[in-house]
Scaffold this motif. Structure first.
Motif, PDB file in Angstrom:
ATOM      1  N   ALA A 193       0.224  -0.620  -0.018  1.00 42.76           N
ATOM      2  CA  ALA A 193      -0.348   0.301  -0.009  1.00 42.76           C
ATOM      3  C   ALA A 193       0.877   0.931   0.036  1.00 42.76           C
ATOM      4  N   ARG A 194       1.971   1.823   0.418  1.00 38.84           N
ATOM      5  CA  ARG A 194       2.566   2.198   0.975  1.00 38.84           C
ATOM      6  C   ARG A 194       3.979   2.479  -0.671  1.00 38.84           C
ATOM      7  N   ARG A 195       3.858   1.625  -0.950  1.00 39.74           N
ATOM      8  CA  ARG A 195       4.311   1.523  -2.705  1.00 39.74           C
ATOM      9  C   ARG A 195       3.855   2.392  -3.436  1.00 39.74           C
ATOM     10  N   ILE A 196       2.661   2.354  -3.507  1.00 33.48           N
ATOM     11  CA  ILE A 196       1.602   2.582  -4.460  1.00 33.48           C
ATOM     12  C   ILE A 196       0.582   3.661  -3.643  1.00 33.48           C
ATOM     13  N   GLY A 197       1.033   4.386  -2.108  1.00 35.77           N
ATOM     14  CA  GLY A 197       0.308   5.299  -1.757  1.00 35.77           C
ATOM     15  C   GLY A 197      -1.047   5.544  -1.677  1.00 35.77           C
ATOM     16  N   HIS A 198      -1.708   4.557  -1.394  1.00 34.88           N
ATOM     17  CA  HIS A 198      -2.641   3.887  -1.043  1.00 34.88           C
ATOM     18  C   HIS A 198      -3.204   4.018   0.628  1.00 34.88           C
ATOM     19  N   ALA A 199      -3.688   4.363   1.560  1.00 34.43           N
ATOM     20  CA  ALA A 199      -4.371   4.857   2.574  1.00 34.43           C
ATOM     21  C   ALA A 199      -4.651   3.441   3.378  1.00 34.43           C
ATOM     22  N   LEU A 200      -4.195   2.462   3.967  1.00 39.53           N
ATOM     23  CA  LEU A 200      -4.913   1.892   4.015  1.00 39.53           C
ATOM     24  C   LEU A 200      -5.176   1.634   5.268  1.00 39.53           C
ATOM     25  N   PRO A 201      -6.576   1.227   5.871  1.00 41.21           N
ATOM     26  CA  PRO A 201      -7.526   1.053   7.042  1.00 41.21           C
ATOM     27  C   PRO A 201      -7.052   0.786   7.906  1.00 41.21           C
ATOM     28  N   ILE A 202      -5.508   0.299   8.352  1.00 38.26           N
ATOM     29  CA  ILE A 202      -5.257  -0.325   9.540  1.00 38.26           C
ATOM     30  C   ILE A 202      -3.874   0.884   9.279  1.00 38.26           C
ATOM     31  N   PRO A 203      -3.132   0.563  10.617  1.00 33.28           N
ATOM     32  CA  PRO A 203      -1.880   1.146  10.995  1.00 33.28           C
ATOM     33  C   PRO A 203      -0.954   0.356  10.119  1.00 33.28           C
ATOM     34  N   GLN A 492      -7.130 -11.806  -2.695  1.00 31.08           N
ATOM     35  CA  GLN A 492      -7.776 -11.355  -1.539  1.00 31.08           C
ATOM     36  C   GLN A 492      -7.026  -9.885  -1.344  1.00 31.08           C
ATOM     37  N   GLY A 493      -5.637 -10.610  -0.210  1.00 37.22           N
ATOM     38  CA  GLY A 493      -5.519  -9.768   0.140  1.00 37.22           C
ATOM     39  C   GLY A 493      -5.596  -8.301  -0.239  1.00 37.22           C
ATOM     40  N   TYR A 494      -4.889  -8.143  -1.415  1.00 40.30           N
ATOM     41  CA  TYR A 494      -5.190  -6.701  -1.625  1.00 40.30           C
ATOM     42  C   TYR A 494      -6.468  -5.812  -1.723  1.00 40.30           C
ATOM     43  N   ALA A 495      -7.615  -6.695  -2.325  1.00 40.12           N
ATOM     44  CA  ALA A 495      -9.021  -6.472  -1.873  1.00 40.12           C
ATOM     45  C   ALA A 495      -9.037  -5.914   0.103  1.00 40.12           C
ATOM     46  N   ASN A 496      -8.778  -6.955   0.759  1.00 37.93           N
ATOM     47  CA  ASN A 496      -9.603  -6.858   1.611  1.00 37.93           C
ATOM     48  C   ASN A 496      -8.598  -5.620   2.715  1.00 37.93           C
ATOM     49  N   MET A 497      -7.528  -4.803   1.658  1.00 30.83           N
ATOM     50  CA  MET A 497      -6.697  -4.041   2.426  1.00 30.83           C
ATOM     51  C   MET A 497      -7.249  -2.151   1.451  1.00 30.83           C
ATOM     52  N   GLY A 498      -8.607  -2.774   0.885  1.00 30.68           N
ATOM     53  CA  GLY A 498      -8.851  -1.057   0.504  1.00 30.68           C
ATOM     54  C   GLY A 498      -8.849  -1.126  -1.176  1.00 30.68           C
ATOM     55  N   MET A 499      -7.303  -2.001  -1.493  1.00 32.43           N
ATOM     56  CA  MET A 499      -6.870  -1.787  -3.081  1.00 32.43           C
ATOM     57  C   MET A 499      -8.118  -2.831  -4.013  1.00 32.43           C
ATOM     58  N   LEU A 500      -7.643  -1.774  -5.791  1.00 32.92           N
ATOM     59  CA  LEU A 500      -8.417  -3.281  -7.188  1.00 32.92           C
ATOM     60  C   LEU A 500      -7.757  -3.828  -7.553  1.00 32.92           C
ATOM     61  N   ARG A 534     -15.466  -6.886   2.171  1.00 39.19           N
ATOM     62  CA  ARG A 534     -15.734  -7.404   0.514  1.00 39.19           C
ATOM     63  C   ARG A 534     -14.730  -7.767  -0.057  1.00 39.19           C
ATOM     64  N   ASN A 535     -14.293  -8.452  -1.368  1.00 37.57           N
ATOM     65  CA  ASN A 535     -12.944  -8.766  -1.416  1.00 37.57           C
ATOM     66  C   ASN A 535     -13.230  -8.362  -2.851  1.00 37.57           C
ATOM     67  N   PRO A 536     -13.388  -7.192  -3.795  1.00 39.48           N
ATOM     68  CA  PRO A 536     -14.217  -6.992  -5.568  1.00 39.48           C
ATOM     69  C   PRO A 536     -12.993  -7.328  -5.953  1.00 39.48           C
TER      70      PRO A 536
END
Ligand SMILES: Cc1ncc(C[n+]2csc(CCOP(=O)(O)OP(=O)(O)O)c2C)c(N)n1
Ligand SMILES: [Mg+2]
Length: 764
Positions: A193-203, A492-500, A534-536
């Protein structure tokens, strides 16, 4: 570990081992004759107070011990309650946690924001994690799930699961080991997430926790997760996953060879092994702590081998006394971790005998009261309610999202300038336009990632993804290791962390060996979590037959059935480039807006097809639809709208085939022929099919899949159920066989001549 100073149960040869285990605790406490521990100088020691270690040098303090013990007791009494109330039809699940209650230590030493994917014996873990947020009630939440009540906060009454939205416990179905790939995926995603500048829903320093049994550790799906974790760490890439193997030495009735788990995992490079005694809180706590801290600080995959035991059998239906010797059962029951916890509590003077028994009975009461209350709560009583979270669909929002085109700047950067925008190019073929559409959606969704085998620099086996790696860099477009289960676990892991995620499966045949990741896991998450999780994703699969240059079954697999019967999965199949672009926009929107798991089937044989009727006519190339245009879910494409003499329903390779056949039929029979491209194979749009069948004088269903259980069966059913079963109908369909190499392939797949022949038959 201190020996249990009491030869338990030797008198108890009864059938109901739950009753005996229950009695053992009470008798153990009542008959305990040890001394409250003396300090080394002989003075009677005061009980440790909050903040003081329970044992010299121990990481566990008095308050921690008391809370862990309470969590263990909650877990145990939920099990005992389930055995009693199951037979009264008040609860519906008896696989318990007895003997595994030490897993509460893992919960205590981690955070409620560390995503957890749990073994079904996680009662202790859950009770302890419930402490992490104020105002939560482990007993009531659990009993509602046991009772399959609609009010169950985890699954809404759909299954007994360990799950919680606020506590980051993603509910698991009971296929053993199937959750390990997504746990690893979640760990990798936390870092990426950090490497693509995505804000995680968790620390940012969260870890993923994943527990499972000793027998399960042998499963292929578990092994691939261990391997992929080590593969990642070997490259010095972070993968903070804590694998917790709860080793009770047995799987249902099959014993794990003594020492096997340690022997199998102690020496694996890049999977860091820790052992902890899960039967002894005082001993095990620091050991668990070391493993958790290692995982969190080094960000390396960590294997915690947690010693447990299994009392009360595999489930309420497992009468161990029928297949195990009584001596063996006595030994197992004597290793009950609650006896050890009671011993510690008494020895340290943290509880008197009376206080401990009072706590034990009060917890029993609480669990029964919770279950009785849960029994009074409503159940799922309507099919609509059961299915509501399975496949949410908000058409207006999806349409608006699919048509959203507010990313012009990022788009220009992705395509390399105005002049290179695809809508300014001449009409192109499918492979090129899928690539362009992927550039488009990846520019639109900065949180999207594209990955699979060979997709990066090479651009995939068919160069469909060429250029994406350059445009979006390695952090967003990358090659995975060669394992479809892991590809889908990562998704599924990426989706769990809010990525697509946009995972690629190289060939449809290779989806099948990883299908459970979609069938049992990804597609079931919304259902079993009551749509709280959800794991879109949009899974691209190079599919179907008719390749001339590259033959054989595994490159020409035409089995769509395995996808079509997965509840909730959206399956789209585009036969031309412009449709691919508008369909992909809608699939991404379905994923983003409604959390849907989607499959996009790309007909390989059409990738490079440019012509329709004659070589060089260029009629299978189309103008690229500019952003703003999208395709509605379920909407087919109709060629020759007002032709009624014959209507051909088809999809994929069948579309250009039907159009060619239609020409021959028009000149031969003099009929006007309509061709209907379904485009969406799941869910099938029954109403659209019926509407297209309405004015048809004759119907051909052209299905390049197999005869049995293929799309064609669904189309014919929709026609019949729509009331048009009396219309003369022929089906042209693949044979129920694997696809052979070379020219023989065309014997098993439907061809243009078969369609023409079917029309002739209908004319006769
Ligand atoms: C893929 C799959 N195969 C078989 C089963 C049936 N099954 C359920 S639990 C179990 C044994 C698991 O043993 P272990 O991993 O040691 O966990 P334990 O129950 O001992 O805690 C089996 C075979 C399953 N749930 N999933
Ligand atoms: Mg086991």
């Amino acid at each position: 570990m201190t020996a249990i100073p009491f030869a338990l149960s030797a008198r108890h040869k009864g059938f109901n081992r739950a009753e005996i285990v229950d009695q053992n605790f009470t008798e153990f406490v009542q008959l305990w004759q040890g001394d409250v521990r003396s300090a080394p100088d002989g003075d009677r020691r005061e009980s440790p107070r909050d903040g003081q270690p329970v044992l010299p040098g121990s990481a566990l303090d008095a308050r921690g011990f008391r809370e862990l013990l309470e969590s263990q007791l909650i877990s145990r009494h939920l099990d005992l309650m389930a055995r009693v109330l199951r037979v009264q039809n008040k609860v519906f699940y008896t696989i318990g946690s007895s003997g595994h209650e030490g897993n509460a230590m893992v919960a205590r030493l981690t955070r409620h924001t560390d995503p957890a994917f749990l073994h079904y014996r996680s009662g202790g873990f859950m009770a302890e994690r419930f402490r992490k947020l104020p105002g939560m009630d482990p007993v009531m939440d659990s009993t509602l799930s046991f009772a399959a009540s609609k009010d169950d906060p985890a699954s809404g009454g759909r299954h007994k699961v360990w799950g919680s939205k606020p506590l980051w416990v993603l509910p698991q179905t009971s296929t053993i080991a199937s959750h390990l790939p997504k746990a690893l995926g979640t760990a990798v995603a936390i870092e990426q997430a950090r490497r693509i500048g995505h804000a995680l829903p968790i620390p940012d320093d969260s870890i993923a926790i994943c527990s499972f049994g000793d027998a399960s550790s042998n499963h292929a799906t578990a092994q691939t997760a261990f391997n992929a974790a080590a593969w990642t760490a070997y490259q010095k890439l972070p993968a903070p996953v804590l694998f917790v193997c709860e080793d009770n030495g047995i799987g249902i009735s099959v014993k794990t060879p003594t020492g096997w788990v340690a022997s199998n995992f102690q020496q694996r490079s890049n999977l860091d092994y820790f052992y902890a005694d899960g039967l002894d809180l005082a001993e095990g706590y620091a050991q668990v702590q070391r493993a958790v801290e290692h995982c969190r600080t080094t960000r390396r995959p960590t294997f915690l081998h947690l010693r447990t035991t299994r009392v009360m059998g595999h489930a309420g239906t497992d009468f161990e006394i029928e297949w195990r010797s009584i001596e063996e059962l006595f030994a197992v029951e004597a290793s009950d971790p609650l006896l050890r916890s009671a011993e510690i509590a008494l020895e340290l003077g943290l509880y008197s005998k009376e206080e401990l028994l009072e706590l034990y009975e009060a917890t029993r009461k609480r669990c029964f009261a919770g279950a009785e209350e849960a029994d009074r709560r409503p159940k799922l009583e309507r099919l609509d309610d059961v299915m509501a979270p399975l496949a949410p669909y908000t058409p207006a929002k999806v349409k608006a999202e699919a048509e959203r085109a507010d990313y012009a700047e990022r788009r220009l950067a992705a395509f390399g300038g105005e002049a290179k925008l695809p809508e300014s190019q001449p009409p192109r073929h499918l492979a090129i336009q899928i690539g362009q559409a992927l550039h488009d959606v990846m520019a639109k969704y900065p949180e999207s990632l594209l990955f699979g085998e060979d997709v990066a620099q090479k651009g995939g086996v068919y160069t469909v993804t060429k250029g994406l790696h350059k445009a979006f860099r390695n952090t967003r477009v990358f090659n995975t290791l060669l394992d479809e289960t892991i590809i889908l676990g990562l998704a599924q892991g990426y989706a769990n962390m809010g990525m697509l995620p946009i995972p690629e499966i190289q060939y449809l045949a290779y989806f099948h060996n990883a299908g459970d990741q979609i069938r049992g896991e990804a597609s079931s998450l919304q259902f079993f979590s009551n749509d709280q999780y959800r794991n879109p994703m949009v899974m691209r699969i190079a599919s179907l037959g008719y390749q001339r240059g590259f033959g054989g079954h595994f490159h020409n697999d035409n089995s769509i059935t395995a996808l079509r019967d997965i509840p909730g999965l959206v399956v789209g199949c585009a036969s031309r480039g412009d449709d691919a672009a508008t369909m992909l926009r809608t699939l991404m929107a379905l994923a983003r807006v409604d959390g849907r798991v989607c499959a996009f089937l790309e007909p390989i044989a059409l990738y490079m097809t440019k012509d329709l009727y004659e070589a060089g006519d260029g009629q299978w190339q189309f103008a690229y639809p500019a952003p703003g245009e999208a395709m509605t879910l379920g909407e087919g494409r109709v060629y020759n709208d007002d032709a009624n003499d014959l209507v051909i329903f088809t999809f994929g390779n069948g579309v250009p085939m039907a159009l060619r056949a239609a020409r021959t039929i028009e000149s031969g029979q003099g009929w006007k022929v309509r061709v209907v491209d379904l485009r969406w194979l799941a869910p099938l749009n029954d109403a659209f099919i019926a509407a297209q069948a309405k004015n048809a004088r004759r119907i051909i269903v052209l299905d390049e899949g197999r005869k049995s259980a293929g799309v064609g069966e669904g189309v014919i059913t929709a026609i019949v159920e729509g009331g048009f079963g009396s219309t003369p109908l022929a089906r042209v369909v693949g044979a129920d066989t694997f696809t052979p190499l070379a020219g023989a392939a065309f014997l098993v797949l439907p061809g243009e001549a078969d369609v023409v022949a079917a029309a002739k038959k209908l004319a006769g």
